[in-house]
Design an enzyme around this catalytic site. Structure first.
Site, PDB file in Angstrom:
ATOM      1  N   TYR A 172     -28.548 -88.665  19.727  1.00  0.00           N
ATOM      2  CA  TYR A 172     -29.900 -88.236  20.114  1.00  0.00           C
ATOM      3  C   TYR A 172     -30.919 -89.321  19.762  1.00  0.00           C
ATOM      4  O   TYR A 172     -31.713 -89.750  20.598  1.00  0.00           O
ATOM      5  CB  TYR A 172     -30.255 -86.916  19.410  1.00  0.00           C
ATOM      6  CG  TYR A 172     -31.741 -86.665  19.337  1.00  0.00           C
ATOM      7  CD1 TYR A 172     -32.468 -86.330  20.476  1.00  0.00           C
ATOM      8  CD2 TYR A 172     -32.442 -86.809  18.129  1.00  0.00           C
ATOM      9  CE1 TYR A 172     -33.843 -86.126  20.410  1.00  0.00           C
ATOM     10  CE2 TYR A 172     -33.805 -86.606  18.058  1.00  0.00           C
ATOM     11  CZ  TYR A 172     -34.502 -86.270  19.192  1.00  0.00           C
ATOM     12  OH  TYR A 172     -35.861 -86.091  19.131  1.00  0.00           O
ATOM     13  N   LYS A 197     -33.432 -92.024  22.094  1.00  0.00           N
ATOM     14  CA  LYS A 197     -34.887 -92.204  21.976  1.00  0.00           C
ATOM     15  C   LYS A 197     -35.205 -93.683  21.754  1.00  0.00           C
ATOM     16  O   LYS A 197     -36.160 -94.222  22.320  1.00  0.00           O
ATOM     17  CB  LYS A 197     -35.433 -91.350  20.823  1.00  0.00           C
ATOM     18  CG  LYS A 197     -35.438 -89.871  21.118  1.00  0.00           C
ATOM     19  CD  LYS A 197     -36.434 -89.524  22.219  1.00  0.00           C
ATOM     20  CE  LYS A 197     -36.363 -88.088  22.666  1.00  0.00           C
ATOM     21  NZ  LYS A 197     -37.286 -87.767  23.756  1.00  0.00           N
ATOM     22  N   SER A 242     -39.271 -90.214  18.539  1.00  0.00           N
ATOM     23  CA  SER A 242     -38.862 -89.427  17.374  1.00  0.00           C
ATOM     24  C   SER A 242     -38.713 -90.297  16.140  1.00  0.00           C
ATOM     25  O   SER A 242     -38.240 -91.432  16.220  1.00  0.00           O
ATOM     26  CB  SER A 242     -37.518 -88.773  17.704  1.00  0.00           C
ATOM     27  OG  SER A 242     -36.930 -88.261  16.546  1.00  0.00           O
TER      28      SER A 242
END
Ligand code: UD1
Length: 340
Positions: free
Chosen positions: A150, A154, A126
């Site tokens: 989050y 990643k 991402s």
């Protein structure tokens, strides 16, 4: 060469569109999904669209026995790993779930791949790992600085994959850092159907357009951008899916971990997106201004040059197509996929 590809999270938004691309290009597809934020209806739509079956396993990646059985049942050549939680705001509230599912799921997958001698992986990463940066556009050598759990999961997964590639030189891993995937399959049969109230801007405004939600909250109009709302590099989900299919073809170019941005290299503000989606719908989308959302950054735009130089690949669908296709799916499926 046709391959047998394991797609984790294959019922999800990007996963399902990627399955269609893979089936259309002659690959065999095995999906593992726990349906925590997706629906078996998406898998039915994939098979209908492709006119070919795939194999579906309902399992959580951290269930080692279940995952092992998938590798025993199928002669997997490569893995595309989407399965993860992906809501920025939620990750601030329940970070441990993100650590467990995103990092734990990836390490369980890696271990099982290793046990079965499977060394080829495309990883769903991402642009959020670049964090709060004012650099425009962003290239893959720009420093990471995740601003929420989050994004951190990643980034940590990318680092773990890099370490694994050092230990196992036969491994070949491509991490694709997507910017903001939106849109839907142009057939209107496949699209984004999140469980519960959507976190992301496009599915939220699509549900406003069909009357499931009243108005779109716009998170912040005091950002240092021309109209004060955040700017993102929106990319059509079918371009993202195509990027995965092409990445698969390039896994054997060289061993080790390689990282590529997937973005259009152009930005649109939230207000510009609302206007474009309103044009697709044929009437304005009601919205209200709200305060900033925690973890948001003002502007993220990709430098898409590396993937173009390496594979001659670039996006081909513009913001108008993204909005028209997303609207077609929502209009034809106002309540999402039928319950199966
Ligand atoms: C984030 C991640 C991105 C990830 C995606 C997955 C960052 C910077 N980006 O994208 O890498 O792939 O989640 O879910 O962490 N907005 C509104 N109203 C809404 C919802 C959103 O105004 O109801 C605004 C947001 O403030 C943002 C833009 O719309 O400016 C896009 O938001 P969203 O669709 O949630 O994606 P990102 O947070 O940019």
């Amino acid at each position: 060469m046709p391959e047998t590809v394991l797609v984790t999270g294959g019922a999800g938004f990007i996963g399902s569109h990627t399955c269609v691309e893979l089936l259309d290009h002659g690959h065999e597809v095995v999906v593992v999904d726990d349906f925590s934020n997706s629906s078996p209806g998406a898998v039915d739509a994939v098979m209908k669209l492709a006119g070919r079956p795939l194999t579906l396993h309902h399992a959580d990646l951290r269930d080692r026995a279940a995952l092992d059985a998938v590798f025993v049942d199928h002669d997997i050549n490569a893995v595309i790993h989407f399965a993860a939680k992906k809501a920025v705001g939620e990750s601030v509230r329940i970070p441990l779930d993100y650590f467990d599912i995103n990092i734990g799921g990836t390490t369980a997958l890696l271990r099982t791949m290793n046990d079965h001698g499977v060394h080829r992986l495309v990883f769903s990463s991402s642009c959020s790992i670049y964090g709060d940066t004012s650099k425009v556009p962003l290239d893959e050598d720009d420093p990471a600085g995740p601003t929420n759990p989050y994004a951190r999961t990643k980034y940590i997964c990318e680092q773990l994959l890099g370490d694994a590639c050092v230990r196992y030189p036969e491994m070949s891993v491509i991490a694709l850092r997507y910017f903001n995937p939106i849109g839907a399959h142009p057939s209107g049969m496949l699209g984004e159907d999140p469980t519960g109230v959507p976190n992301n801007v496009l599915p939220y405004m699509a549900q406003v357009a069909v009357g499931r939600l009243d108005e779109l909250p716009v998170f912040g109009n005091d950002y240092p951008t021309p109209d004060g709302t955040c700017i993102r590099d929106y990319i059509h989900v079918v371009d993202v899916a195509d990027g995965h299919r092409v990445a698969l073809d390039h896994l054997d170019d060289e061993p080790g971990l390689r990282v590529f941005n997937l973005g259009a290299g152009r930005g649109a503000s939230v207000l510009e997106l609302i206007a474009e989606f309103g044009r697709a719908v044929g009437r304005p989308i009601p919205y209200r201004m709200e305060g900033r959302r925690s973890g948001d950054v003002p502007m993220l735009i990709a430098d898409p040059g590396r993937v173009e130089r390496a594979w001659g690949w670039r996006t081909t669908r513009d913001l108008t197509a993204m909005c028209e296709d997303a609207w077609r799916f929502q209009r034809l499926n106002p309540s999402g996929y039928p319950a199966t």
